[in-house]
Design an enzyme around this catalytic site. Structure first.
Site, mmCIF file in Angstrom:
data_model
loop_
_atom_site.group_PDB
_atom_site.id
_atom_site.type_symbol
_atom_site.label_atom_id
_atom_site.label_comp_id
_atom_site.label_asym_id
_atom_site.label_seq_id
_atom_site.Cartn_x
_atom_site.Cartn_y
_atom_site.Cartn_z
ATOM 1 N N TRP A 126 1.065 -1.076 0.214
ATOM 2 C CA TRP A 126 -0.080 0.161 -0.140
ATOM 3 C C TRP A 126 0.735 1.130 0.188
ATOM 4 C CZ3 TRP A 126 -4.308 -0.252 -2.159
ATOM 5 C CH2 TRP A 126 -5.125 -1.109 -1.605
ATOM 6 N N ASP A 167 -1.595 6.617 6.544
ATOM 7 C CA ASP A 167 -3.111 5.548 5.963
ATOM 8 C C ASP A 167 -2.925 4.386 6.584
ATOM 9 O OD1 ASP A 167 -4.191 3.651 4.493
ATOM 10 O OD2 ASP A 167 -2.946 3.707 2.187
ATOM 11 N N LYS A 212 -12.189 -1.375 5.794
ATOM 12 C CA LYS A 212 -11.967 -2.708 6.791
ATOM 13 C C LYS A 212 -11.677 -2.423 8.151
ATOM 14 C CE LYS A 212 -9.166 -3.184 2.667
ATOM 15 N NZ LYS A 212 -8.367 -1.514 2.356
HETATM 16 C C1 LIG Z 1 -7.656 -0.717 1.331
HETATM 17 C C2 LIG Z 1 -6.291 0.224 1.687
HETATM 18 C C3 LIG Z 1 -6.886 0.966 0.832
HETATM 19 C C4 LIG Z 1 -7.071 0.870 -0.594
HETATM 20 O O1 LIG Z 1 -8.322 1.365 -0.255
HETATM 21 P P1 LIG Z 1 -9.871 1.952 -1.305
HETATM 22 O O2 LIG Z 1 -10.941 2.080 -0.818
HETATM 23 O O3 LIG Z 1 -10.049 0.319 -1.887
HETATM 24 O O4 LIG Z 1 -9.167 2.438 -2.289
HETATM 25 C C5 LIG Z 1 -5.285 1.752 0.879
HETATM 26 N N1 LIG Z 1 -4.670 1.604 1.911
HETATM 27 C C6 LIG Z 1 -5.101 0.433 2.336
HETATM 28 C C7 LIG Z 1 -3.766 0.462 4.164
HETATM 29 C C8 LIG Z 1 -5.555 -0.446 2.531
HETATM 30 O O5 LIG Z 1 -5.767 -2.015 3.181
#
Ligand SMILES: *Cc1c(COP(=O)(O)O)cnc(C)c1O
Length: 361
Positions: A102, A172, A196
């Protein structure tokens, strides 16, 4: 109704009480005679849900008053563009910790907008460890330093965060937001896709310090500028009414269960159940992640071979446990055990892991 046990990485498990409440209120929201998802986002009915969710989020994470909380769309992925555009600007410079899949995606987008210094790269460890927080230093002239608090695919999670001084720390937190208490003051900006840990997809939460909102706002088109959303309480355009409503119910439940201190404890207990089986049956299971940084959200492991990995996933599915296949880029197995995964669910998996190891050793 036989509910399965949901170990998918995202979208992922939601509390059954929340799903039931959404179902109960879907056609006639609190006696209004309409569904909330067919009600104007300018109505008093929706406003109560929207402001309720914003306030609960602020309360749970103890977000200070000099930070705005924004409800956006476009996933965490849109933030890979919005952050450099708002905080760095075209041709500027920022720092990144490259901790895995990511972080790499976020970094690749930032590079299209300016210069990226990689201050630490996990390549030599195949992204199975992280740097000591105290060793991470921003470079001179950097607009911000970006890290990924939990690598959802690799299963590595920061336990402490770097102190970056005048350079804003950006994180993030898509796969571990609200998994534990946090000192928001250590960060300039935090962002997370909801799907998530805290709700359905279609909602991204951004927490941004007031002074950062202004940086490059005037150069940007309306949606791309944080300022646009901050000035209108995230009601500049039509928000994700459904995911915000669902998240509000998730947050209410979290508060009633004791807030982030309680969830931190539960999350650690759940993760320990699985990591303990992995170490107890270390001839059979392997977790490649450095013990210091093992994620409490995404537990990655392998069995002795690809065939046994496949058999593990298939037999678990027969027993009602879904989503245990590792990400296609790394293989093996992965159990995502987010906030809403019950301890019973994890206990069921842990005991299956023991049985499977005994039967196949
Ligand atoms: C799932 C995820 C993303 C991407 O998220 P989207 O909502 O699909 O754009 C980005 N960073 C992390 C750490 C993730 O787990």
């Amino acid at each position: 109704m036989a509910r399965k046990i949901n170990f998918f990485a995202g979208p992922s498990v939601l509390p059954v009480e929340v799903l039931e409440e959404l179902g109960k209120e879907m056609v006639d929201f609190k006696g209004s005679g309409l569904s909330l998802v067919e009600t104007s986002h300018r109505s008093a009915t929706y406003d109560e849900v929207h402001m309720g969710a914003l306030n609960l989020f602020r309360e749970l994470l103890q977000v200070p008053d000099n930070y705005k909380i924004l409800f956006l769309q476009g996933g965490a992925t849109l933030q890979f563009s919005m952050i450099p555009l708002n905080l760095m600007g075209q041709g500027g410079t920022c720092d990144f910790v490259n901790s895995g899949a990511w972080a790499k995606k976020a970094l690749a987008d930032a590079k299209k907008i300016g210069n990226v210094n990689v201050v630490w790269d996990g390549k030599d460890s195949s992204y199975m460890t992280l740097p000591e927080a105290a060793s991470v230093k921003p470079s001179a002239g950097s607009s911000y330093l970006h890290l990924t608090s939990n690598e959802t695919i690799g299963g590595v999670q920061w336990k402490e965060f770097p102190k970056t001084g005048d350079v804003p720390l950006v994180a993030d937190m898509s796969s571990d937001i609200l998994c534990r208490p946090l000192n928001v003051n250590d960060f300039g900006l935090i962002y997370a896709g909801a799907q998530k840990n805290i709700g359905p997809s279609g909602l991204t939460v951004v927490i941004v310090r007031d002074d950062l909102i202004e940086r490059h706002a005037d150069e940007l088109t309306a949606y791309m500028a944080y300022k646009t959303h901050a000035e209108k309480d995230s009601l500049y355009n039509t928000p994700g009414v459904f995911p915000i409503w669902a998240m509000e119910l998730v947050l209410k439940r979290m508060k009633s269960l004791g807030g982030l201190d309680a969830f931190e404890k539960m999350n650690q207990e759940k993760a320990d159940l699985l990591y303990n089986v992995i170490s107890q049956y270390s001839d059979f299971y392997n977790c490649p992640v450095d013990e210091k940084y093992r994620s409490v959200m995404n537990v990655v492991f392998t069995t002795p071979g690809e065939e046994t990995d496949k058999a593990f996933v298939a037999q678990a599915a027969e027993k009602g446990m879904l989503g245990l296949k590792g990400h296609r880029s790394v293989g093996g197995c992965r159990a995502s055990i987010y906030n809403s995964m019950t301890k019973e669910g994890v206990e069921t998996l842990a005991s299956f892991m023991e049985d499977f190891a005994k039967a196949n050793s």
